[in-house]
Design an enzyme around this catalytic site. Sequence first.
Site, PDB file in Angstrom:
ATOM      1  N   VAL A 241       0.871  -1.188   0.000  1.00  0.00           N
ATOM      2  CA  VAL A 241       0.000   0.000   0.000  1.00  0.00           C
ATOM      3  C   VAL A 241       0.907   1.237   0.000  1.00  0.00           C
ATOM      4  O   VAL A 241       0.787   2.130   0.839  1.00  0.00           O
ATOM      5  CB  VAL A 241      -0.971   0.000   1.202  1.00  0.00           C
ATOM      6  CG1 VAL A 241      -2.089  -0.999   0.980  1.00  0.00           C
ATOM      7  CG2 VAL A 241      -0.249  -0.300   2.512  1.00  0.00           C
ATOM      8  N   HIS A 242       1.809   1.268  -0.972  1.00  0.00           N
ATOM      9  CA  HIS A 242       2.883   2.260  -1.021  1.00  0.00           C
ATOM     10  C   HIS A 242       2.407   3.681  -0.681  1.00  0.00           C
ATOM     11  O   HIS A 242       2.930   4.333   0.226  1.00  0.00           O
ATOM     12  CB  HIS A 242       3.499   2.298  -2.426  1.00  0.00           C
ATOM     13  CG  HIS A 242       4.017   1.004  -2.926  1.00  0.00           C
ATOM     14  ND1 HIS A 242       5.179   0.421  -2.459  1.00  0.00           N
ATOM     15  CD2 HIS A 242       3.563   0.170  -3.896  1.00  0.00           C
ATOM     16  CE1 HIS A 242       5.408  -0.707  -3.109  1.00  0.00           C
ATOM     17  NE2 HIS A 242       4.430  -0.883  -3.988  1.00  0.00           N
TER      18      HIS A 242
END
Length: 322
Positions: A241-242
């Site tokens: 979930v950069h």
Amino acid sequence: MPVKLIIDTDPGVDDAFAIALAALSEDVDLLGVTTVFGNVPLAATTRNARRVLALCKRDDVPVAAGAARPLVHPQAHEAKDVHGADGLSGRSAALPEPGRQLESSDAVTLLGSLLEAADEPVTIAPIGPLTNIAALLAARPGIAEKIERIVIMGGALRHGNTTAAAEFNIWSDPEAAQRVLAGGEAPCVLVPMDLTYRCAVDGAWLAALAASGPVGAALDALTPDYRAHYRHALGWDGMAVHDAVAVAEAIRPGILRLEQVPVQVETSLGPGRGATHADLRLPAARADTDGGTPGPLVGVATDTDLDGLRTFLLDRLSGRPA
């Protein structure tokens, strides 16, 4: 006091999570969202951003479209193989239609007007290519004094994900990234993929999100193509979930551990193009070789409480009070 925040984005599944994180957080004053080319073309990133805001019932937030291409060289390819043809695993059309019209002004104009109107410094979270932010700083050189921090998702300290050297956001427009990170015009934080990969969430986390309510279920429904990619890339059932990790730092400064170091971006056309070179040597060693002038310092995120961060993200995306 709520954090005054503008997000610049190229949705993208993890961008959708990041927008929702800000839109659902009661301690955030989300002033606007601007869009840029990146994971998919500009028309799709703009549509996706508006629909995610509509999902979160945030039609009060203005959206303006920005750069459709990099500053100098064409973007070699997009990330449809990761995010799906529409950027959201083919499920963009399942999101609500936005109730607010797209702003008639471009992204740089909206960024400038929002910053000018703010009564205190504003945090900008660019979570796509940095083209809009570089253009803003070039066109409005005095505007930097209205910027609290620029919290960037991008870069890689060890190896890239698009090439051996480069992470996708920085690789998509290295010239823009060099201008922002090495220009020294506004304080910058860089959240590289070395850390964001470590913050990946697993199937149980996603199941809890899906069970949290309609918004969580809709966000989870956007993930199949993205999750399939990361099942292969990570070797287990989960996904990175950069961009949400970077927005978490924008919302709650200090949730990530930062190291202040100079950063340069490789802008050559060779195999190192888009690499981010963070000088992690001790300050004395940098001074010995750089004549004491290493350039502006960037807060590079190197660590966090992984479980604490995942809990923070899940709580906010599930609509739990701040």
